[in-house]
Motif scaffolding. Structure first.
Motif, PDB file in Angstrom:
ATOM      1  N   UNK A  81       0.797  -1.225   0.000  1.00 46.11           N
ATOM      2  CA  UNK A  81       0.000   0.000   0.000  1.00 46.11           C
ATOM      3  C   UNK A  81       0.836   1.285   0.000  1.00 46.11           C
ATOM      4  N   UNK A  82       2.152   1.151  -0.048  1.00 43.20           N
ATOM      5  CA  UNK A  82       3.014   2.338   0.006  1.00 43.20           C
ATOM      6  C   UNK A  82       2.787   3.263  -1.195  1.00 43.20           C
ATOM      7  N   UNK A  83       2.776   2.770  -2.432  1.00 42.06           N
ATOM      8  CA  UNK A  83       2.502   3.700  -3.541  1.00 42.06           C
ATOM      9  C   UNK A  83       1.133   4.372  -3.407  1.00 42.06           C
ATOM     10  N   UNK A  84       0.141   3.610  -2.952  1.00 42.97           N
ATOM     11  CA  UNK A  84      -1.195   4.165  -2.727  1.00 42.97           C
ATOM     12  C   UNK A  84      -1.129   5.292  -1.696  1.00 42.97           C
ATOM     13  N   UNK A  85      -0.351   5.055  -0.649  1.00 42.63           N
ATOM     14  CA  UNK A  85      -0.227   6.043   0.421  1.00 42.63           C
ATOM     15  C   UNK A  85       0.415   7.329  -0.101  1.00 42.63           C
ATOM     16  N   UNK A  86       1.487   7.191  -0.882  1.00 39.43           N
ATOM     17  CA  UNK A  86       2.119   8.394  -1.440  1.00 39.43           C
ATOM     18  C   UNK A  86       1.156   9.146  -2.355  1.00 39.43           C
ATOM     19  N   UNK A  87       0.386   8.404  -3.148  1.00 40.37           N
ATOM     20  CA  UNK A  87      -0.563   9.051  -4.056  1.00 40.37           C
ATOM     21  C   UNK A  87      -1.625   9.821  -3.266  1.00 40.37           C
ATOM     22  N   UNK A  88      -2.165   9.187  -2.247  1.00 48.16           N
ATOM     23  CA  UNK A  88      -3.194   9.843  -1.439  1.00 48.16           C
ATOM     24  C   UNK A  88      -2.625  11.013  -0.636  1.00 48.16           C
ATOM     25  N   UNK A  89      -1.385  10.876  -0.173  1.00 52.48           N
ATOM     26  CA  UNK A  89      -0.751  12.001   0.510  1.00 52.48           C
ATOM     27  C   UNK A  89      -0.593  13.172  -0.460  1.00 52.48           C
ATOM     28  N   UNK A  90      -0.171  12.870  -1.676  1.00 55.88           N
ATOM     29  CA  UNK A  90      -0.039  13.918  -2.681  1.00 55.88           C
ATOM     30  C   UNK A  90      -1.358  14.635  -2.917  1.00 55.88           C
ATOM     31  N   UNK A  91      -2.444  13.871  -2.989  1.00 55.36           N
ATOM     32  CA  UNK A  91      -3.763  14.482  -3.171  1.00 55.36           C
ATOM     33  C   UNK A  91      -4.115  15.400  -2.010  1.00 55.36           C
ATOM     34  N   UNK A  92      -3.779  14.973  -0.804  1.00 56.71           N
ATOM     35  CA  UNK A  92      -4.067  15.815   0.363  1.00 56.71           C
ATOM     36  C   UNK A  92      -3.199  17.061   0.377  1.00 56.71           C
ATOM     37  N   UNK A  93      -1.942  16.926  -0.010  1.00 57.39           N
ATOM     38  CA  UNK A  93      -1.088  18.109  -0.087  1.00 57.39           C
ATOM     39  C   UNK A  93      -1.612  19.099  -1.128  1.00 57.39           C
ATOM     40  N   UNK A  94      -2.151  18.581  -2.228  1.00 60.23           N
ATOM     41  CA  UNK A  94      -2.773  19.468  -3.222  1.00 60.23           C
ATOM     42  C   UNK A  94      -3.945  20.197  -2.584  1.00 60.23           C
ATOM     43  N   UNK A  95      -4.792  19.447  -1.859  1.00 55.79           N
ATOM     44  CA  UNK A  95      -5.964  20.054  -1.210  1.00 55.79           C
ATOM     45  C   UNK A  95      -5.551  21.109  -0.188  1.00 55.79           C
ATOM     46  N   UNK A  96      -4.394  20.905   0.446  1.00 52.84           N
ATOM     47  CA  UNK A  96      -3.892  21.849   1.446  1.00 52.84           C
ATOM     48  C   UNK A  96      -3.043  22.962   0.819  1.00 52.84           C
ATOM     49  N   UNK A  97      -2.926  22.930  -0.509  1.00 50.92           N
ATOM     50  CA  UNK A  97      -2.147  23.913  -1.248  1.00 50.92           C
ATOM     51  C   UNK A  97      -0.669  23.887  -0.858  1.00 50.92           C
ATOM     52  N   UNK A  98      -0.173  22.693  -0.578  1.00 52.71           N
ATOM     53  CA  UNK A  98       1.251  22.498  -0.277  1.00 52.71           C
ATOM     54  C   UNK A  98       1.916  21.889  -1.509  1.00 52.71           C
ATOM     55  N   UNK A  99       2.145  22.754  -2.478  1.00 54.31           N
ATOM     56  CA  UNK A  99       2.605  22.324  -3.800  1.00 54.31           C
ATOM     57  C   UNK A  99       3.889  21.491  -3.737  1.00 54.31           C
ATOM     58  N   UNK A 100       4.887  21.952  -3.011  1.00 45.27           N
ATOM     59  CA  UNK A 100       6.176  21.252  -2.993  1.00 45.27           C
ATOM     60  C   UNK A 100       6.057  19.852  -2.377  1.00 45.27           C
ATOM     61  N   UNK A 101       5.253  19.739  -1.318  1.00 43.06           N
ATOM     62  CA  UNK A 101       5.069  18.423  -0.699  1.00 43.06           C
ATOM     63  C   UNK A 101       4.262  17.497  -1.615  1.00 43.06           C
ATOM     64  N   UNK A 102       3.314  18.059  -2.335  1.00 42.82           N
ATOM     65  CA  UNK A 102       2.552  17.263  -3.303  1.00 42.82           C
ATOM     66  C   UNK A 102       3.486  16.755  -4.395  1.00 42.82           C
ATOM     67  N   UNK A 103       4.303  17.642  -4.928  1.00 38.75           N
ATOM     68  CA  UNK A 103       5.257  17.245  -5.960  1.00 38.75           C
ATOM     69  C   UNK A 103       6.165  16.142  -5.445  1.00 38.75           C
ATOM     70  N   UNK A 104       6.643  16.292  -4.224  1.00 37.68           N
ATOM     71  CA  UNK A 104       7.522  15.284  -3.630  1.00 37.68           C
ATOM     72  C   UNK A 104       6.829  13.922  -3.519  1.00 37.68           C
ATOM     73  N   UNK A 105       5.576  13.914  -3.112  1.00 40.42           N
ATOM     74  CA  UNK A 105       4.839  12.650  -2.981  1.00 40.42           C
ATOM     75  C   UNK A 105       4.672  11.966  -4.333  1.00 40.42           C
ATOM     76  N   UNK A 106       4.257  12.732  -5.332  1.00 39.59           N
ATOM     77  CA  UNK A 106       4.060  12.137  -6.660  1.00 39.59           C
ATOM     78  C   UNK A 106       5.396  11.732  -7.273  1.00 39.59           C
ATOM     79  N   UNK A 107       6.432  12.525  -7.038  1.00 38.19           N
ATOM     80  CA  UNK A 107       7.757  12.196  -7.579  1.00 38.19           C
ATOM     81  C   UNK A 107       8.306  10.921  -6.932  1.00 38.19           C
TER      82      UNK A 107
END
Length: 166
Positions: free
Chosen positions: A60-86
């Motif tokens: 579930x680790x890739x799923x977790x990173x993807x969902x974290x990225x989505x939450x960072x987008x929702x929180x407008x934390x662009x750099x953390x979202x980019x890091x999660x997806x990257x």
């Protein structure tokens, strides 16, 4: 979860985590996912971070990173979202989330007027996921970027270059 009472579902998943008998990584992912559905993004990120730290070999680790990225987008934390997806792109290239992560990166870049970066990641999806829904979404993103850049001719040329590959 099935009855769509996500607040209660997250509480029950937390109880399963606390009992710690089996499939705790699954319960952690589901708990985090439910928290996201009720817009508790910071709590979601905390649960998913614990999943990643506690079960580094979980499926579930890739799923977790993807969902974290989505939450960072929702929180407008662009750099953390980019890091999660990257992270998905760099560490989990065979994941089902690979092309979705590229699409999310493209959208982040597009929304932040980084058109060249957006085109780069969208074109990667076109080149590596031909015939998929993600490729069609990437093509739509490419169209938007070219239109915003006032370069419709560039878009038409790109379409000509790729032919029927999408």
């Amino acid at each position: 979860f099935v009855s769509r009472d996500f607040a209660s579902a997250s509480e029950y998943y937390q109880k399963a985590i606390d009992i710690n008998l089996s499939d705790v990584d699954y319960a952690m992912f589901q708990c985090g996912f439910c928290l996201g559905l009720i817009k508790e993004h910071n709590k979601k990120i905390d649960v998913l971070t614990k999943l990643i730290d506690s079960y580094p070999n979980s499926k579930f680790i890739p799923d977790a990173y993807y969902e974290m990225g989505n939450s960072y987008v929702a929180l407008n934390s662009k750099e953390l979202a980019i890091s999660s997806f990257q992270t998905i792109i760099d560490k989990y290239p065979s994941s089902n989330y690979l092309h979705k992560a590229y699409l999310k990166l493209g959208l982040i870049y597009y929304n932040n007027d980084q058109n060249e970066e957006a085109l780069k990641v969208y074109k990667n999806v076109i080149n590596n996921a031909k015939g998929t829904t993600e490729a069609k979404d990437a093509l739509s993103g490419i169209k938007n970027v070219y239109i915003d850049m006032n370069d419709v001719d560039g878009y038409v040329k790109y379409l000509s270059d790729i032919g029927d590959s999408t």
